[in-house]
Write a protein that holds these residues in place. Structure first.
Motif, PDB file in Angstrom:
ATOM      1  N   GLU A 204       0.817  -1.218   0.000  1.00  0.00           N
ATOM      2  CA  GLU A 204       0.000   0.000   0.000  1.00  0.00           C
ATOM      3  C   GLU A 204       0.850   1.266   0.000  1.00  0.00           C
TER       4      GLU A 204
ATOM      5  N   LYS B 186      -6.670   4.037  -6.016  1.00  0.00           N
ATOM      6  CA  LYS B 186      -5.756   4.229  -4.895  1.00  0.00           C
ATOM      7  C   LYS B 186      -4.765   3.084  -4.786  1.00  0.00           C
ATOM      8  N   LEU B 187      -5.180   1.911  -5.310  1.00  0.00           N
ATOM      9  CA  LEU B 187      -4.360   0.715  -5.167  1.00  0.00           C
ATOM     10  C   LEU B 187      -4.720  -0.278  -6.264  1.00  0.00           C
TER      11      LEU B 187
ATOM     12  N   SER C  43      -2.979  -8.898   0.645  1.00  0.00           N
ATOM     13  CA  SER C  43      -2.105  -8.709   1.805  1.00  0.00           C
ATOM     14  C   SER C  43      -1.530 -10.075   2.178  1.00  0.00           C
TER      15      SER C  43
END
Length: 234
Positions: A23, A56-57, A101
């Motif tokens: 991130e 954003k990601l 993640s």
């Protein structure tokens, strides 16, 4: 002569993969979305990587990813990691914070009278494992979007030592304490001088023994080792 029976084709093994997007490093607004443009799966019309200049990601589908590693090499910010895992870990996910993640697989098991050490590089789950063992974080078994309750969690660990361990944690039969990792954070966690803190924490009456074993005879005086003093207090 009878025809030879055709040899059945064995099903191809599918590797278990984890796609991790950092991130802090992923910056879709500052790149050309090289990960998506270079992905061979995207080129055949499948949504393996979803990202745009307004995102954003980046998001990577672990189910569609073929593990080619092209996106890893093309990312200008080195924000992507594709990790191939042994198949026998596929059903042993203990915790995951969210999509793309890291996954924590299995758990270390502390035992009475034994010292258990967790060694490894940053970001591999040591702190997460300790938080789970301390009862400060409930393991979601990889289901971050629909976390299980404790009854299901105990059922997942049924038959293992961890089932009894977590049961004791829930029943407050085990008290877990975590020493601050950094010495300069200790003043934020406790108040008072070292001697007062140790006296207040000495529930088992072993303060003199610990002072001798940890060479803390200078307790309360300048030069007393803060790290060892914190360990004695915990």
């Amino acid at each position: 002569m009878a025809p030879k029976p055709k040899k059945q084709q064995e099903p191809e093994e599918t590797l278990t993969r984890i796609a991790i997007v950092n991130e802090d490093r992923c910056k879709p607004k500052k790149c050309r979305q090289e990960c998506k443009k270079s992905c061979p799966v995207v080129k055949v019309g499948k949504l393996c990587i979803e990202v745009s200049s307004s995102s954003k990601l980046a998001w990577i589908s672990e189910e569609l990813c073929i593990g080619c590693g092209i996106c890893v090499k093309k990312c200008p910010f080195e924000a992507i990691m594709i990790i191939n895992l042994p198949k026998n870990l596929e059903g042993h996910t203990t915790h995951r914070y969210g999509p793309n993640s890291f996954k924590l697989h299995r758990m270390p098991m502390p035992r009475p009278g034994q010292v258990l050490g967790l060694v490894g590089t940053n970001g591999i789950g040591k702190s997460t494992a300790l938080k789970i063992l301390a009862g400060k974080l409930k393991p979601n078994l990889g289901r971050f979007d629909s976390p299980p309750d404790w009854e299901e969690i105990l059922g997942y660990f049924r038959g293992s030592e961890l089932q009894n361990y977590f049961t004791r944690v829930l029943e407050d039969d085990i008290k877990a304490v975590i020493k601050p990792q950094y010495v300069d954070h200790i003043p934020k966690a406790v108040r008072g001088n070292v001697d007062e803190v140790l006296s207040g924490k000495d529930q088992r009456g072993i303060k003199p023994y610990l002072l001798d074993k940890l060479d803390l005879t200078q307790v309360g005086q300048p030069g007393c080792p803060s790290g060892r003093a914190a360990g004695a207090a915990h």
